[in-house]
Design a protein around this motif. Sequence first.
Motif, PDB file in Angstrom:
ATOM      1  N   LYS A 250       0.800  -1.084  -0.008  1.00 12.83           N
ATOM      2  CA  LYS A 250       0.110  -0.133   0.093  1.00 12.83           C
ATOM      3  C   LYS A 250       0.826   1.235   0.091  1.00 12.83           C
ATOM      4  CE  LYS A 250      -2.457  -1.251   3.595  1.00 12.83           C
ATOM      5  NZ  LYS A 250      -3.372  -1.662   4.487  1.00 12.83           N
ATOM      6  N   GLY A 251       1.969   1.077   0.137  1.00 13.32           N
ATOM      7  CA  GLY A 251       3.075   2.216   0.189  1.00 13.32           C
ATOM      8  C   GLY A 251       2.985   2.849   1.406  1.00 13.32           C
ATOM      9  N   ALA A 252       2.575   2.037   2.764  1.00 14.98           N
ATOM     10  CA  ALA A 252       2.382   2.779   3.816  1.00 14.98           C
ATOM     11  C   ALA A 252       3.523   2.352   4.989  1.00 14.98           C
ATOM     12  CB  ALA A 252       1.057   2.234   4.246  1.00 14.98           C
ATOM     13  N   LEU A 253       4.702   1.933   4.395  1.00 14.65           N
ATOM     14  CA  LEU A 253       5.789   1.992   5.297  1.00 14.65           C
ATOM     15  C   LEU A 253       6.121   2.861   5.840  1.00 14.65           C
ATOM     16  CD1 LEU A 253       7.989  -0.844   3.352  1.00 14.65           C
ATOM     17  CD2 LEU A 253       6.794  -1.284   5.396  1.00 14.65           C
ATOM     18  N   ASP A 254       6.849   2.922   7.304  1.00 24.34           N
ATOM     19  CA  ASP A 254       6.954   4.291   7.802  1.00 24.34           C
ATOM     20  C   ASP A 254       8.258   4.835   7.198  1.00 24.34           C
ATOM     21  OD1 ASP A 254       7.717   6.205   9.598  1.00 24.34           O
ATOM     22  OD2 ASP A 254       7.083   5.295  11.487  1.00 24.34           O
ATOM     23  N   ARG A 255       8.143   5.723   6.475  1.00 23.31           N
ATOM     24  CA  ARG A 255       9.402   6.341   5.900  1.00 23.31           C
ATOM     25  C   ARG A 255      10.631   7.234   6.752  1.00 23.31           C
ATOM     26  NH1 ARG A 255       9.943   8.495  -0.037  1.00 23.31           N
ATOM     27  NH2 ARG A 255      11.806   9.926   0.011  1.00 23.31           N
ATOM     28  N   GLY A 256       9.944   7.760   7.784  1.00 24.33           N
ATOM     29  CA  GLY A 256      10.599   8.210   8.740  1.00 24.33           C
ATOM     30  C   GLY A 256      11.688   7.520   9.456  1.00 24.33           C
ATOM     31  N   ALA A 257      10.845   6.363  10.003  1.00 28.26           N
ATOM     32  CA  ALA A 257      11.224   5.380  10.806  1.00 28.26           C
ATOM     33  C   ALA A 257      12.626   4.515   9.933  1.00 28.26           C
ATOM     34  CB  ALA A 257      10.359   4.154  11.417  1.00 28.26           C
ATOM     35  N   ILE A 258      12.446   4.193   8.855  1.00 27.37           N
ATOM     36  CA  ILE A 258      13.168   3.539   7.951  1.00 27.37           C
ATOM     37  C   ILE A 258      14.556   4.634   7.944  1.00 27.37           C
ATOM     38  CG2 ILE A 258      13.898   2.811   5.740  1.00 27.37           C
ATOM     39  CD1 ILE A 258      10.834   1.814   5.614  1.00 27.37           C
ATOM     40  N   GLU A 259      14.080   5.804   7.346  1.00 23.39           N
ATOM     41  CA  GLU A 259      15.190   6.768   7.373  1.00 23.39           C
ATOM     42  C   GLU A 259      16.302   6.886   8.656  1.00 23.39           C
ATOM     43  OE1 GLU A 259      13.908  10.831   6.272  1.00 23.39           O
ATOM     44  OE2 GLU A 259      16.316  11.440   6.054  1.00 23.39           O
ATOM     45  N   ALA A 260      15.692   6.891   9.896  1.00 19.78           N
ATOM     46  CA  ALA A 260      16.228   6.743  11.138  1.00 19.78           C
ATOM     47  C   ALA A 260      17.243   5.641  11.346  1.00 19.78           C
ATOM     48  CB  ALA A 260      15.190   7.066  12.139  1.00 19.78           C
TER      49      ALA A 260
END
Lengths: 333, 397
Positions: A250-260
């Motif tokens: 769904k494209g709903a992975l947590d972008r911020g968390a992955i970046e961190a």
Amino acid sequence: MSTDWPRVRLHVVTGKGGTGKTTVAASLALALASHGKHVLLCEVEGRQGIARIFDVEPLPYEERRLATGLAAGGKSAGTVHALSIDPEAALLEYLAMYYKLGRAGRALDRFGVVEFATTIAPGVRDVLLTGKVFEAVQRNSRNKGARQYDAVVLDAPPTGRISQFLNVSDELAGLAKVGPIKHQADTMMTLFRSPRTAVHLVTLLEEMPVQETADGIEHLREAGLPVGGVVVNLVRPRDLKVKDLAAARKGALDRGAIEADLVTAGVDVDDALLDGLLSEARDHAERRALEDSQRKIVKALGIPAYELPRLAGGVDLGGLYELAQALRDQGLA
Amino acid sequence: MSPSHPRAHPRVGPLAARSTTPRSLDVDALIDDPATGIIVCCGSGGVGKTTTSAALALRAAERGRKVVVLTIDPARRLAQSMGIEALDNTPRPVSGVGGAAEHGGSLDAMMLDMKRTFDEVVESQATPEKAKQILENPFYIALSSSFAGTQEYMAMEKLGQLQRDAKQTGTYDLIVVDTPPSRSALDFLDAPERLSSFLDGRFVRLLLAPARGPARLMTAGLGLVTGALSKILGGQLIGDLQTFVAALDTVFGGFRARAQQTYALLQADGTAFLVVAAPESDALREAAYFVERLSEDRMPLAGLVVNRATPAPAGELSADEAMTAAGRLQRAGGGSVTAGLLRLHADRVRMCEREAVLRGRFAAAHPQVPTVVVPALAGDVHDLEGLRKVGNMLAAG
């Protein structure tokens, strides 16, 4: 580890083109050749696929030692021999063995009958090819000097042709209703239809190969041939959990968390990399969804299924042993 | 291959290993060219030939060509979506093809029925009684349904028929052919030759000899041979065989002439061969063989389609860096999603690198072959929408 197929002496490996039949047949032979067992790996289509995968000279019509089996449980490994069965050579051998034709046998060859028989009558050709396999399986101490095998693995024609290929007496019935070759075919059928034979089908988790596998099983059953297991080949890595897959789709992975996380792991993060990873995740999740739906269909076939991973570096000799181990762990061998 | 390739200064040193970038194949230019009348897709089994031919045909039709596509064994759902799941050996219009009104393009599709095509050839060449005799002969039945090469030969026979019809009626201006997934997918090149050499073979002539008369010298040999054969196969077989060969011999002139016509048609300028391969060493090895074989037979090769390539990963992160980072995250006890993404990335990078090496080797050996790389779709192709996507990727190269 015990095998699911303890009584089977003849393992026939079929599958749709491109699914990795030869790879599976080769790994199965290695897996069976542990515990001091001796295995013969045969091919019948003259493709020299076995020679290629083991990286050896093209195989002649002669049993050659190919490799040492998979070492297991501290016992000494057995051996894998290989044989490329050629219909013309098999016909001449067959004639010499059963009919002692002498001059007439040579005349047959001289008049082009051998080529003729192996070209025009596919039934005759298949009887000869399977006949050689039959002979290797049936060998016993009475055959002096001939090597005996604990198991024979046949890299067989593709799924679409397998029932016809093994169902030699029916195939021949239109041509020869009586006579020695018909009798020979009937004897072979007794082995092929017995629990000492298993026909394994190789598939990928894609729609068409799975459909062809289901059709193949149906045809085998109609022909009274023993269906073995389904080997699912080239299975993708499963590095994401089910709930994460759904989010990725769904494209709903947590972008911020992955970046961190990436920063924590010391990766230079930029938008291109993040976008790339997320879109790779989406592709992967979509492919996994397809694989899972196909896996359900495979499961519903109601026969044992075995899975082999897709090796990112391709299959070399080391890879074959890795796959052999996987087959052994899952009980195909 | 020419034995002496003139090169004054063989290149040595680091530059010699420079990787070869193949010429890229312009698919739209090929299908838009009115001179292109036939496109033959060949390649080993399981590389996506059928999908490629269907996608090309659809794209050509939507760009204004009047196209017929001859497929061999399409996936069931794809066949359904094209309306050809019923095997009746006749082209049927595909509905849902876009742009027909503006450009005048159209798409018909058919699935090859090997036996029926063979039967039709026999019926067109022999008198009704003779044809009946042949069609009922057990050898004919075996030959027409499973002779190695029959399917290849019949695909080419059907191609010849379609082309003759198209010429007369103007129904089609482009024929796209999918070839059978045989052990050697170029068997169709040999099929006419094989059929001829079979029928001209010594044994066949021998079987025909008594019927033809003055072959006394050979009959002694024949007695020996038929005696041996009866011993193995049973006597009834020899009779069937003689009937069959005699019957086939009478229609054979027609067979051979047609086979030669089709062969010439394949060599003609309006024909383009596309070799389809997957980025695997086996498939590319086969592709290399096809390329060599086609040039040996002077068949016009348009290019190579490398199908189902792993899509290129984004960003500069290498496989090793990704795996190291994934390891660190795991040891730190968190970020399992991110670690998973990194491992997937590493896997994709490795696949891509391996495929690039394989393609590079092919290009180094065959630098003259224009190539297009089609990335794998995440899902299966089973409708016109999917075929359009594949078509776009073929054209984007």
